[in-house]
Scaffold this motif. Sequence first.
Motif, PDB file in Angstrom:
ATOM      1  N   GLY A  17       0.815  -1.218   0.000  1.00  0.00           N
ATOM      2  CA  GLY A  17       0.000   0.000   0.000  1.00  0.00           C
ATOM      3  C   GLY A  17       0.845   1.262   0.000  1.00  0.00           C
ATOM      4  N   VAL A  18       1.942   1.251   0.744  1.00  0.00           N
ATOM      5  CA  VAL A  18       2.857   2.395   0.738  1.00  0.00           C
ATOM      6  C   VAL A  18       3.485   2.557  -0.637  1.00  0.00           C
ATOM      7  N   MET A  19       3.841   1.449  -1.263  1.00  0.00           N
ATOM      8  CA  MET A  19       4.435   1.505  -2.592  1.00  0.00           C
ATOM      9  C   MET A  19       3.440   2.069  -3.610  1.00  0.00           C
ATOM     10  N   ALA A  20       2.196   1.664  -3.530  1.00  0.00           N
ATOM     11  CA  ALA A  20       1.188   2.191  -4.455  1.00  0.00           C
ATOM     12  C   ALA A  20       0.973   3.678  -4.239  1.00  0.00           C
ATOM     13  N   ARG A  26       3.249  11.646  -4.296  1.00  0.00           N
ATOM     14  CA  ARG A  26       4.646  11.939  -4.030  1.00  0.00           C
ATOM     15  C   ARG A  26       5.096  11.263  -2.741  1.00  0.00           C
ATOM     16  N   SER A  27       6.327  11.550  -2.340  1.00  0.00           N
ATOM     17  CA  SER A  27       6.876  10.876  -1.167  1.00  0.00           C
ATOM     18  C   SER A  27       6.240  11.350   0.136  1.00  0.00           C
ATOM     19  N   GLY A  28       5.766  12.589   0.208  1.00  0.00           N
ATOM     20  CA  GLY A  28       5.127  13.082   1.428  1.00  0.00           C
ATOM     21  C   GLY A  28       3.914  12.267   1.831  1.00  0.00           C
ATOM     22  N   PRO A  29       2.928  12.084   0.927  1.00  0.00           N
ATOM     23  CA  PRO A  29       1.793  11.228   1.272  1.00  0.00           C
ATOM     24  C   PRO A  29       2.193   9.770   1.530  1.00  0.00           C
ATOM     25  N   ALA A  30       3.237   9.307   0.867  1.00  0.00           N
ATOM     26  CA  ALA A  30       3.678   7.927   1.093  1.00  0.00           C
ATOM     27  C   ALA A  30       4.290   7.773   2.484  1.00  0.00           C
ATOM     28  N   SER A  74       9.259   4.666  -0.328  1.00  0.00           N
ATOM     29  CA  SER A  74       8.541   5.840  -0.851  1.00  0.00           C
ATOM     30  C   SER A  74       9.505   6.833  -1.494  1.00  0.00           C
ATOM     31  N   HIS A  75      10.701   7.012  -0.926  1.00  0.00           N
ATOM     32  CA  HIS A  75      11.674   7.906  -1.555  1.00  0.00           C
ATOM     33  C   HIS A  75      12.199   7.331  -2.863  1.00  0.00           C
ATOM     34  N   LEU A  76      12.447   6.050  -2.916  1.00  0.00           N
ATOM     35  CA  LEU A  76      12.952   5.442  -4.144  1.00  0.00           C
ATOM     36  C   LEU A  76      11.921   5.479  -5.273  1.00  0.00           C
ATOM     37  N   LEU A  77      10.667   5.250  -4.947  1.00  0.00           N
ATOM     38  CA  LEU A  77       9.646   5.246  -5.983  1.00  0.00           C
ATOM     39  C   LEU A  77       9.203   6.652  -6.389  1.00  0.00           C
ATOM     40  N   ALA A  78       9.306   7.603  -5.485  1.00  0.00           N
ATOM     41  CA  ALA A  78       8.917   8.970  -5.830  1.00  0.00           C
ATOM     42  C   ALA A  78      10.024   9.591  -6.655  1.00  0.00           C
TER      43      ALA A  78
END
Length: 78
Positions: A17-20, A26-30, A74-78
Motif C-alpha cells: 500500500g505504501v508503494m502504491a 509523491r513521497s510526502g503522502p507515502a 517511498s523515496h525510491l519510488l517517488a
Amino acid sequence: MYPYFDLPNIIMVYLLGVMATAIHLRSGPAILNSLLSVWPFDFCFVPPRWSFTVEEAKYLVTFAVMFLTAVVISHLLA
C-alpha cells in the motif's frame, strides 16, 4: 487475512500500500501512509490485539523497521 497469514506476510501487504501511494502520489503522502500503516498494524494484529500496548519489545523493532522500510521505498519510488 489474519487467520490465514502470519504477521510478516501482513506487513508486506501494508508495504504494498505504501508503494502504491508512492507511485501515484509523491513521497510526502507515502511517508504519511507508512506512519499511518504502523498504527493499525499494532492495533489489529500485535498481541494484545485491539490495544496500542505492546507486550514484547521485539514488536517495537518491527514497527521501526517497517516504518523505515516504507520511508525508503517511498523515496525510491517517488
